[in-house]
Every structure is written in structure tokens, then in C-alpha cells.
Write an enzyme that holds these catalytic residues in place. Sequence first.
Site, PDB file in Angstrom:
ATOM      1  N   HIS A   1       0.535  -1.236   0.023  1.00 42.13           N
ATOM      2  CA  HIS A   1       0.140   0.089   0.072  1.00 42.13           C
ATOM      3  C   HIS A   1       0.899   1.243   0.098  1.00 42.13           C
ATOM      4  O   HIS A   1       2.181   1.248   0.387  1.00 42.13           O
ATOM      5  CB  HIS A   1      -1.112   0.055   0.993  1.00 42.13           C
ATOM      6  CG  HIS A   1      -2.383   0.814   1.298  1.00 42.13           C
ATOM      7  ND1 HIS A   1      -2.427   2.432   0.711  1.00 42.13           N
ATOM      8  CD2 HIS A   1      -3.394   0.703   1.085  1.00 42.13           C
ATOM      9  CE1 HIS A   1      -3.007   2.715   1.265  1.00 42.13           C
ATOM     10  NE2 HIS A   1      -4.278   1.747   0.980  1.00 42.13           N
TER      11      HIS A   1
ATOM     12  N   ASP B   1      -7.178  -5.020  -0.162  1.00 39.70           N
ATOM     13  CA  ASP B   1      -8.479  -6.079  -1.592  1.00 39.70           C
ATOM     14  C   ASP B   1      -8.017  -7.600  -0.612  1.00 39.70           C
ATOM     15  O   ASP B   1      -8.818  -8.500  -2.014  1.00 39.70           O
ATOM     16  CB  ASP B   1      -7.903  -5.865  -2.187  1.00 39.70           C
ATOM     17  CG  ASP B   1      -8.461  -4.090  -2.869  1.00 39.70           C
ATOM     18  OD1 ASP B   1      -7.207  -3.452  -3.039  1.00 39.70           O
ATOM     19  OD2 ASP B   1      -9.930  -4.562  -2.718  1.00 39.70           O
TER      20      ASP B   1
HETATM   21  C1  SDX Z   1      -6.040  -0.005  -2.915  1.00 36.61           C
HETATM   22  O1  SDX Z   1      -4.727   4.662  -2.349  1.00 36.61           O
HETATM   23  C2  SDX Z   1      -5.325   3.593  -1.776  1.00 36.61           C
HETATM   24  O2  SDX Z   1      -5.627   4.116   0.015  1.00 36.61           O
HETATM   25  C3  SDX Z   1      -5.950   2.980  -2.301  1.00 36.61           C
HETATM   26  C4  SDX Z   1      -6.561   1.730  -0.950  1.00 36.61           C
HETATM   27  C5  SDX Z   1      -8.140   2.982  -1.240  1.00 36.61           C
HETATM   28  O3  SDX Z   1      -9.170   2.697  -0.629  1.00 36.61           O
HETATM   29  O4  SDX Z   1      -8.177   3.781  -2.160  1.00 36.61           O
HETATM   30  O5  SDX Z   1      -6.167   1.260   0.107  1.00 36.61           O
HETATM   31  C6  SDX Z   1      -7.449   0.598  -2.321  1.00 36.61           C
HETATM   32  O6  SDX Z   1      -6.149   0.023  -4.152  1.00 36.61           O
HETATM   33  C7  SDX Z   1      -5.827  -1.006  -2.585  1.00 36.61           C
HETATM   34  C8  SDX Z   1      -4.551  -1.738  -3.070  1.00 36.61           C
HETATM   35  C9  SDX Z   1      -4.831  -2.419  -3.994  1.00 36.61           C
HETATM   36  N1  SDX Z   1      -3.262  -2.826  -5.088  1.00 36.61           N
HETATM   37  C10 SDX Z   1      -2.800  -4.394  -4.987  1.00 36.61           C
HETATM   38  O7  SDX Z   1      -2.763  -5.003  -3.828  1.00 36.61           O
HETATM   39  C11 SDX Z   1      -1.900  -4.501  -6.319  1.00 36.61           C
HETATM   40  C12 SDX Z   1      -0.953  -5.047  -5.704  1.00 36.61           C
HETATM   41  N2  SDX Z   1       0.153  -4.128  -4.539  1.00 36.61           N
HETATM   42  C13 SDX Z   1       0.969  -2.739  -5.381  1.00 36.61           C
HETATM   43  O8  SDX Z   1       1.025  -2.838  -6.854  1.00 36.61           O
HETATM   44  C14 SDX Z   1       1.591  -1.935  -4.332  1.00 36.61           C
HETATM   45  O9  SDX Z   1       1.645  -1.849  -3.655  1.00 36.61           O
HETATM   46  C15 SDX Z   1       0.383  -0.697  -4.917  1.00 36.61           C
HETATM   47  C16 SDX Z   1       0.481   0.215  -6.112  1.00 36.61           C
HETATM   48  C17 SDX Z   1      -0.644  -0.899  -4.013  1.00 36.61           C
HETATM   49  C18 SDX Z   1       1.483   0.759  -4.274  1.00 36.61           C
HETATM   50  O10 SDX Z   1       1.825   0.396  -4.973  1.00 36.61           O
HETATM   51  P1  SDX Z   1       3.930   1.789  -4.512  1.00 36.61           P
HETATM   52  O11 SDX Z   1       3.562   2.014  -3.461  1.00 36.61           O
HETATM   53  O12 SDX Z   1       3.909   2.304  -6.197  1.00 36.61           O
HETATM   54  O13 SDX Z   1       4.868   1.269  -3.922  1.00 36.61           O
HETATM   55  P2  SDX Z   1       6.133   0.503  -4.911  1.00 36.61           P
HETATM   56  O14 SDX Z   1       5.200  -0.517  -6.197  1.00 36.61           O
HETATM   57  O15 SDX Z   1       7.022   1.612  -4.989  1.00 36.61           O
HETATM   58  O16 SDX Z   1       6.737  -0.897  -4.760  1.00 36.61           O
HETATM   59  C19 SDX Z   1       7.360  -0.170  -3.314  1.00 36.61           C
HETATM   60  C20 SDX Z   1       8.048  -1.709  -3.626  1.00 36.61           C
HETATM   61  C21 SDX Z   1       8.717  -2.314  -5.239  1.00 36.61           C
HETATM   62  O17 SDX Z   1       9.878  -3.068  -4.575  1.00 36.61           O
HETATM   63  P3  SDX Z   1      11.397  -2.326  -5.223  1.00 36.61           P
HETATM   64  O18 SDX Z   1      11.647  -1.692  -6.335  1.00 36.61           O
HETATM   65  O19 SDX Z   1      11.641  -1.427  -4.243  1.00 36.61           O
HETATM   66  O20 SDX Z   1      12.593  -3.329  -5.412  1.00 36.61           O
HETATM   67  O21 SDX Z   1       7.805  -2.979  -2.830  1.00 36.61           O
HETATM   68  C22 SDX Z   1       7.568  -4.432  -4.217  1.00 36.61           C
HETATM   69  C23 SDX Z   1       8.025  -3.364  -5.233  1.00 36.61           C
HETATM   70  O22 SDX Z   1       8.433  -3.883  -6.287  1.00 36.61           O
HETATM   71  N3  SDX Z   1       6.051  -4.426  -4.182  1.00 36.61           N
HETATM   72  C24 SDX Z   1       5.322  -5.137  -3.921  1.00 36.61           C
HETATM   73  C25 SDX Z   1       4.263  -5.048  -3.840  1.00 36.61           C
HETATM   74  N4  SDX Z   1       4.311  -4.339  -3.940  1.00 36.61           N
HETATM   75  C26 SDX Z   1       5.407  -3.047  -4.018  1.00 36.61           C
HETATM   76  N5  SDX Z   1       6.083  -6.214  -4.445  1.00 36.61           N
HETATM   77  C27 SDX Z   1       5.213  -8.046  -4.961  1.00 36.61           C
HETATM   78  N6  SDX Z   1       3.781  -7.942  -4.543  1.00 36.61           N
HETATM   79  C28 SDX Z   1       3.448  -6.730  -4.300  1.00 36.61           C
HETATM   80  N7  SDX Z   1       1.862  -6.599  -4.246  1.00 36.61           N
END
Ligand code: SDX
Length: 435
Positions: A312, A369
Site C-alpha cells: 500500500h 483487497d
Molecule cells: C487500494 O491509495 C489507497 O488508499 C488505495 C486503497 C483505497 O482504499 O482507495 O487502499 C485501495 O488500491 C489498495 C491497493 C490494491 N492494490 C494491490 O493490492 C496491487 C498490489 N500492490 C501494489 O502493486 C502496490 O503495493 C501498490 C500499488 C498498492 C502501492 O505501490 P507503491 O506505493 O507505488 O509501491 P511500489 O510499487 O513503489 O513498491 C515498493 C516496493 C517495490 O520493490 P523495490 O522496487 O523497492 O524492490 O515494494 C514492491 C515493489 O516491487 N512491491 C511489491 C508489491 N507491492 C509493492 N512486490 C510484490 N507484490 C506487491 N504487491
Amino acid sequence: MSADDRELAPIRLEIGDKVIELATTRASQGNHGMVITPLLQQTGLVSLDPGFLNTAACASQITFIDGDAGILRYRGYPIEQLAEHSTFLEVALLLMRGELPAARDLEAFETRIDKHMYLSDDFRQIFSVMPRRAHPMATLGAAVNMMAGFYPESLDSLDPAAVSLATVLMLAKMPTIISYIYRRAQGNALLYPKHGQSYIENFARMTFQLPGERFDAPEVFYRALDTLLILHADHEQNCSTSSVRLIGSAQANLYMSVAGGVSALSGPLHGGANEAVLNMLSHIRDNDIDPKDFMNQVKDRRSGVRLMGFGHRVYKSYDPRAAIVKRQADAVLEALGVKDELLDIAHEVEQVALSDDYFIERRLYPNVDFYTGIIYRAMGFPASMFTPLFALGRLPGWIAQWREMIADPAGKIGRPRQVYVGYPKRDYLPLDQRK
Ligand code: SDX
């Protein structure tokens, strides 16, 4: 720097031999704001913050999140208390008006909503021309946009009476629209709302009642659905809410602003994640994949596999909503007499993630989710309907945030700047001189 009694130190920005003082906006809770309004005019610089990780688009009184402590409050009330004691329509009023309603006001609001759940036969025609295989979020966005065509008397964003009417019509008709999208996909007749049935009972019956049969669900079904809508009701400046605010800042009407929120929410990184989680868990089950092996794929960036429902932008701890849904999942499935091995797989995946350095170092925990789809599925919703259910839950938050933006006397149309990194000036090249 979090909100506390310490005086906010003056902020001075030193650029070469120039120093500019920046004002601050003090937060009542959470991070204070550094006001960079004079930046461009005084320095010729713009701030660049891809994904807005450090940028507040507004000051808001609606929802507070502390991502480190796993705190979520609507108008100061903890989500745990609202989930336990409130109802979705009461939370809608709380988010929009800022206070818990008196009993007579809540009853008047429920009566007004009940009166407007109906959709005219003209409106119902829309669903018969939509492609049966269209993703429900595409149809939902189209239907919400069309509300602007059917209710022209409620379009003026600057007329409080029109905004109040649009608010009621949007909240009242959304469950009917979503039930019709599901019925159309199933090839079933569209049912009418019944006065006197609750909002949730009407929605469930219009969705699931089969021709010639009664639809009766146990109280735990209705309570769980109402609670899930409460948990989704607002979440400060997330992607879809920010989209609703930006569209509304142009004085676009409420319906077309909300339709923009539906579009943003459909993305798998946002509201589409609940459907993606179920598809991920089904993939693990159907291919008999050991969750540990799946998690190794996730950790191998080359695989492109994400652990959907985890991570998140704000929560760097357990999403408090996920904790509530997880607790509910076992109880609801048992009460509905549903055994779902996907829930067991979800538990296993979570256990592996919570003990693995890759996820611990990146502070990746289950978000809202991760478990919701398991409950929706037990209720009878197909995965494609999970994100429309998220949209129904988020509707009062979108409306409350849009109204807060519209009511701001200092409000301006949102128009971000950019850092241009393209070609400098160059002259047109006639066709015969190009390679
Ligand atoms: C919602 O914003 C809100 O409030 C949203 C929400 C709401 O109520 O409105 O809470 C609802 O959208 C919840 C999120 C649902 N999405 C998912 O579950 C999809 C999977 N999660 C992600 O793709 C990710 O975690 C996000 C999009 C939710 C957040 O992405 P960020 O903040 O841009 O984080 P990032 O992509 O920069 O990740 C930081 C690190 C990275 O690794 P490095 O590059 O540092 O090595 O964490 C890793 C990412 O690769 N990472 C994950 C991951 N999420 C982040 N690795 C594996 N699986 C994941 N899910």
C-alpha cells in the site's frame, strides 16, 4: 514531521544565493504541509513528485490515515468502531456532513434514498444494449455518466439544492445500477426496488432473486455486506478520489466526476485488485502451486508477478480494514455454510509473506483487497462484480470529497505543471527531406 505541539520551524529554501521562506499548513493529525505556492514565481522552479508520494493536493477534514500505526478514521471516528456499530447510510451522512446524524435525520435520509432507488424504463434500456461480456466496471462507468442525461435538474455544481439532489440520486441508484449489470450478465430480468426494504436488502434481492423464487439471506449476510461497504467508504486522497476531485475542479457535475472515479478504481493496482486477488488464489489452487513456490516467483522481479492484495502507498503496516475483513471472513463463511479452500490458501500466502524478509523489508502487508473477495464470493458474487462493489462502498467518500472541494472558496481548477525534457525548437521538415 507529525502533528504535535512543537512549534513548526520556519521553512527556508536556499537556492544559490537566494533564500525564500515557505509558509506551512498545520495538520490536526499527521503530516504538516509546506506551502510551495510562491515557488515558481520566486524561483522559476516547479516541484516534481511522480506518483505524488510527497505531495498533498488539498487540506481535508474528512478522513485520517496513519500508515505506520495502521489507523483509519472517518471524521475522527475509528474504522473499528464504525464497522461494529454503524451502518453504511449512517457513515455516508457522517462523511458528507461531518457529524453522526441524529436519529430523525438518519431516518429522513434513509426515506429519501428509499424513494429514489427506482430507475425509469428508459434508463433500464441502457443495460439491454450493453455488450453482455463487457466488464462490469465499463458498464458501470457508462451508466453513471448517463445519470447526467437523465437528471439534468441536478447538474449545477454551484447550486446547493442541485448538489443535494445529485447526492441522493447517486447514492440511491448505484445499488440498482450494479444489480442490473449483474442481472444482464446472467440473462435475468431486472427487478424493481421494494419500498420499506432496507438499502442492503433491496440491493441483495435485486441482485440475487431468481424468477419465481423468494430471496432470503441470513442477517449475517446483510450485516457483512453493510460492514464491507463501510470499510470501503473513504480513504482520503487515493487514486480514484483524486480523480473525482480533479474532474470536479473543472465544475464538471457530480455524476461525470464520479464516473471518472469508477474508471480509476477499475485499475488492478487500485480497486481492481480484489478481483485480481481471487484470480491469483484460483491460479495457485488450479495449478496446485505450493504457496512458497508462488512467493519465490513474486520475489523474482523478472517474473513480473505481484502479490495482489498486498502492499500500500500509505499503510506500511497491516491495513486496519484487512484485519477486520480477515476476522469476518471465517465467521461469515461458517454462517453461510461455505467452505472455501481459497481462504485457506490466502491464510497460507499471508503467513509466508509475513515471515519473509522480502516483504518485511518492503513493509508489505495485506491491504483491504486481500480478503474481501473471499467473502463476496461466499455471498454469491462472481469476481467480476468485486470492483463494482468497491465502487458502491467508495461512493459516499467520492461524494464527500467532491463536495468538500466544490465548497472550498479558494478552490481552483486542478492543472499540474511539468518538467519538459523534449526537443528544443526545431523547424518543420518537408516530406522529401525526411529519411
Ligand atoms: C487500494 O491509495 C489507497 O488508499 C488505495 C486503497 C483505497 O482504499 O482507495 O487502499 C485501495 O488500491 C489498495 C491497493 C490494491 N492494490 C494491490 O493490492 C496491487 C498490489 N500492490 C501494489 O502493486 C502496490 O503495493 C501498490 C500499488 C498498492 C502501492 O505501490 P507503491 O506505493 O507505488 O509501491 P511500489 O510499487 O513503489 O513498491 C515498493 C516496493 C517495490 O520493490 P523495490 O522496487 O523497492 O524492490 O515494494 C514492491 C515493489 O516491487 N512491491 C511489491 C508489491 N507491492 C509493492 N512486490 C510484490 N507484490 C506487491 N504487491
